[in-house]
Design a protein around this motif. Sequence first.
Motif, short mmCIF file in Angstrom:
data_model
loop_
_atom_site.label_atom_id
_atom_site.label_comp_id
_atom_site.label_asym_id
_atom_site.label_seq_id
_atom_site.Cartn_x
_atom_site.Cartn_y
_atom_site.Cartn_z
N TYR A 283 -12.45 29.47 5.73
CA TYR A 283 -11.74 30.22 6.77
C TYR A 283 -12.71 30.72 7.85
CZ TYR A 283 -9.21 34.06 8.97
OH TYR A 283 -8.64 34.92 9.88
N SER A 285 -12.51 33.06 11.20
CA SER A 285 -11.67 33.94 12.01
C SER A 285 -12.00 33.89 13.49
CB SER A 285 -11.80 35.39 11.51
OG SER A 285 -13.14 35.83 11.62
N ASN A 290 -6.01 30.64 13.82
CA ASN A 290 -6.22 30.79 12.38
C ASN A 290 -5.74 32.17 11.94
OD1 ASN A 290 -7.35 28.29 12.46
ND2 ASN A 290 -9.42 28.93 11.86
N GLU A 305 -4.80 30.16 4.19
CA GLU A 305 -5.08 30.08 5.62
C GLU A 305 -4.03 29.23 6.33
OE1 GLU A 305 -8.53 28.35 8.67
OE2 GLU A 305 -8.84 28.29 6.50
N GLN A 307 -3.21 27.39 9.94
CA GLN A 307 -3.86 26.90 11.15
C GLN A 307 -2.79 26.38 12.12
OE1 GLN A 307 -6.33 23.88 9.31
NE2 GLN A 307 -8.11 25.23 9.33
N ALA A 355 -3.81 25.17 5.05
CA ALA A 355 -5.08 24.60 4.59
C ALA A 355 -5.10 24.47 3.07
CB ALA A 355 -6.24 25.49 5.04
N ALA A 372 -0.34 33.21 14.38
CA ALA A 372 -1.22 32.06 14.56
C ALA A 372 -0.77 31.22 15.74
CB ALA A 372 -1.24 31.22 13.28
N SER A 376 -3.00 30.61 19.20
CA SER A 376 -3.39 29.32 19.75
C SER A 376 -2.88 29.15 21.18
CB SER A 376 -2.84 28.19 18.86
OG SER A 376 -3.20 26.93 19.37
N SER A 381 -8.59 34.58 19.54
CA SER A 381 -8.72 34.64 18.09
C SER A 381 -8.20 35.96 17.56
CB SER A 381 -10.17 34.44 17.68
OG SER A 381 -10.98 35.48 18.21
#
Length: 452
Positions: A283, A285, A290, A305, A307, A355, A372, A376, A381
Amino acid sequence: MQYVCDECGHTATKWLGNCPNCGSWHTFKEFKVERKPASEKEHKGKVEGLEESPPPQKLEDIASHAKDRFMSHIQELDRVLGGGFVSGSFVLIGGDPGIGKSTLTLQIGKANPELRILYCAGEESAGQIRQRAKRLGVDSANFYVYTDTNIDNVLKEARKMNPDLLIVDSIQTVYRTELTSMAGSIQQVKECAALLQQLAKKQDITTLVIGHVTKEGSIAGPRVLEHMVDTVLQFEGDSNYNYRMLRSLKNRFGPAQEVGVFEMKESGLVDVLNPSQLFLSDYDSSVSGNAVICSIEGSRSLLVEVQALTTPSNYGTPQRTANGFDHRRLSLLLAVLEKRGGYQFSGQDVYLNIAGGLKVNDPAADLGVICALVSSLLDKSISSNIAFLGEVGLGGEIRAVNKVDQRLGEIQKLGFEKALIPCASAPERRYDLQLMEASNMMEAIKKPFSKS
């Protein structure tokens, strides 16, 4: 001729597009009706020792077994079974080819060499099984291999040996000579499974049957097979990963949906006792998209996790791809983000990945997924050391989830400092965590991007 539904076993005299019993479409298959032996030849169709049943007994007069359960000594398998095998139980295990079904059953002989095991193999020769057992380190004096696929002979040997555990690999390879259909046909599978069920209940022999799966991933054969057994175990996992999930879809003697985690190595399947640490090993961060969610699988909490990746679409219809997460649930969450939050995903291709090859069905993953996705989209982040749990409603509200204390305990154990939870899910005790509460989606999305 008759037509049988692949899903539920419902029979009809003509082909039907829609099954009236289970509602499935295009599942009726044609097969030839097997005629029962004539009355003067009926004794040929019987199996010695399984014809008679004990007389009715009062519940209070039925003697309980001195040893109701016995352990396989494979921790994750015993967990999924609810504390080991129940004496006289009938267990079905399915999964994709090469995922580890036969390997796991062979390893029972290694983990518990005191068990008297009869392994009836219909897919491998005795020499091949010996080679694989040697590679896995199985060297038990109580492990017997039998390679006959005639169900009458299998039952005869099982009654004569009276093993602690009978393993049949697989139910699609055994057959009964009284039936003219091929091994693996609907009637052969039903007949052989019924005889093995009688053996398990009347002779008190714990029976473990391996079943093939269809291309959709469900156990092959009539659905009635799953109703006949006491426990249905399903192997899950991606062939690109070394991790395997063993899930109990049905269990009369323990919790359903319990999950065991294994890692496939050269020496066989190895128990993973702390799967959260395994799934979070890579992972990062600092990368946008994420997030860490806390999912309940059976009776255990797993930190996983999530993604997410969004990119401008080059086509008229944006792509929506989900790996390990329900595709329809992803579309629903994107619609809520657009309608209630004003985030525009209509011109974006969206890719979501869980993941480690895990499949997550817990609604509590919603909050981590939307954070998440927004991370993105904005290319920002999420602040480190934060985990998410909460269900997102159609109105954008963050709804309460169950087992909050268990989830927070796992988050704290893995070293996280913060947890974003619904306002309605107040924990019963204090934790060394900074609990950030949110009642709606817009309030929740702002918090993980704050550096405070």
